[in-house]
Scaffold this motif. Structure first.
Motif, PDB file in Angstrom:
ATOM      1  N   GLY A 132       0.808  -1.223   0.000  1.00 13.07           N
ATOM      2  CA  GLY A 132       0.000   0.000   0.000  1.00 13.07           C
ATOM      3  C   GLY A 132       0.831   1.258   0.000  1.00 13.07           C
ATOM      4  N   LYS A 176      -3.977   4.356   0.234  1.00  7.34           N
ATOM      5  CA  LYS A 176      -5.375   4.117  -0.120  1.00  7.34           C
ATOM      6  C   LYS A 176      -5.749   2.647   0.093  1.00  7.34           C
ATOM      7  CE  LYS A 176      -8.991   4.938  -3.455  1.00  7.34           C
ATOM      8  NZ  LYS A 176      -9.404   5.490  -4.731  1.00  7.34           N
ATOM      9  N   ILE A 177      -4.929   1.720  -0.382  1.00  7.34           N
ATOM     10  CA  ILE A 177      -5.215   0.301  -0.182  1.00  7.34           C
ATOM     11  C   ILE A 177      -5.029  -0.031   1.299  1.00  7.34           C
ATOM     12  CG2 ILE A 177      -4.588  -2.071  -0.737  1.00  7.34           C
ATOM     13  CD1 ILE A 177      -3.538  -1.045  -3.451  1.00  7.34           C
ATOM     14  N   CYS A 178      -3.878   0.328   1.832  1.00  9.97           N
ATOM     15  CA  CYS A 178      -3.574   0.222   3.260  1.00  9.97           C
ATOM     16  C   CYS A 178      -2.434   1.195   3.535  1.00  9.97           C
ATOM     17  CB  CYS A 178      -3.253  -1.218   3.670  1.00  9.97           C
ATOM     18  SG  CYS A 178      -1.711  -1.881   3.013  1.00  9.97           S
ATOM     19  N   GLU A 236       1.035   3.307   4.145  1.00 12.37           N
ATOM     20  CA  GLU A 236       2.205   3.480   3.281  1.00 12.37           C
ATOM     21  C   GLU A 236       3.293   2.463   3.599  1.00 12.37           C
ATOM     22  OE1 GLU A 236       5.339   6.941   1.955  1.00 12.37           O
ATOM     23  OE2 GLU A 236       3.433   7.506   2.845  1.00 12.37           O
ATOM     24  N   CYS A 273      -0.613  -5.426   2.308  1.00 13.89           N
ATOM     25  CA  CYS A 273      -2.074  -5.335   2.337  1.00 13.89           C
ATOM     26  C   CYS A 273      -2.682  -6.699   2.037  1.00 13.89           C
ATOM     27  CB  CYS A 273      -2.567  -4.347   1.284  1.00 13.89           C
ATOM     28  SG  CYS A 273      -1.774  -2.731   1.324  1.00 13.89           S
ATOM     29  N   GLN A 300      -8.495  -5.850   1.501  1.00 13.64           N
ATOM     30  CA  GLN A 300      -8.237  -4.408   1.478  1.00 13.64           C
ATOM     31  C   GLN A 300      -8.127  -3.918   0.043  1.00 13.64           C
ATOM     32  OE1 GLN A 300      -4.748  -4.737   4.048  1.00 13.64           O
ATOM     33  NE2 GLN A 300      -5.701  -3.258   5.457  1.00 13.64           N
ATOM     34  N   LEU A 301      -7.488  -4.702  -0.811  1.00 13.88           N
ATOM     35  CA  LEU A 301      -7.358  -4.340  -2.218  1.00 13.88           C
ATOM     36  C   LEU A 301      -8.730  -4.243  -2.864  1.00 13.88           C
ATOM     37  CD1 LEU A 301      -5.467  -3.854  -4.670  1.00 13.88           C
ATOM     38  CD2 LEU A 301      -5.598  -6.327  -5.082  1.00 13.88           C
ATOM     39  N   SER A 346     -10.709  -1.103  -1.709  1.00 19.26           N
ATOM     40  CA  SER A 346     -10.143   0.198  -2.103  1.00 19.26           C
ATOM     41  C   SER A 346     -10.189   0.442  -3.606  1.00 19.26           C
ATOM     42  CB  SER A 346      -8.701   0.316  -1.613  1.00 19.26           C
ATOM     43  OG  SER A 346      -7.888  -0.626  -2.275  1.00 19.26           O
ATOM     44  N   GLU A 391       0.877  -0.014  -4.843  1.00 21.60           N
ATOM     45  CA  GLU A 391       0.085   1.207  -4.990  1.00 21.60           C
ATOM     46  C   GLU A 391       1.005   2.381  -5.246  1.00 21.60           C
ATOM     47  OE1 GLU A 391      -2.958   4.043  -2.422  1.00 21.60           O
ATOM     48  OE2 GLU A 391      -2.234   2.184  -1.538  1.00 21.60           O
TER      49      GLU A 391
END
Length: 93
Positions: free
Chosen positions: A51, A54-56, A58, A62, A66-67, A70, A91
């Motif tokens: 991530g 946004k996905i998880c 920084e 992930c 979660q993917l 998002s 990401e």
């Protein structure tokens, strides 16, 4: 996403530029190739997902769940695929 889907290769990155990754169905996603085509691919338990907020978090690993949640509105990513399955999704911001 790192998508070089044209032509298929044993490992096909989809060009190291930010690409719009979108949810298609459970375990399935699409990404735009450099030629503007939508390429579908799957994820499995071996897909490494990283991530960037946004996905998880920084730089965090992930989950596929979660993917999925998002990407319903799209997210930028670099994807490396092998035989229609993502081996790596990172990401991009």
């Amino acid at each position: 996403m790192d998508v070089r889907a044209d032509p298929p290769a044993p490992r096909s990155p989809v060009a190291g530029r930010r690409r719009a990754l979108k949810y298609l169905a459970p375990g399935k996603f699409t990404i735009k190739t450099p030629k503007g085509r939508e390429q579908a691919f799957g994820v499995d338990d071996n897909t490494k997902i990283t991530g960037h907020g946004k996905i998880c978090g920084e730089g965090q690993s992930c989950t596929a769940e979660q993917l999925e949640s998002s990407t319903k509105s799209g997210v930028g990513a670099t994807v490396v695929m092998k035989n229609g399955v993502a081996t790596s999704i990172v990401e991009t911001n």
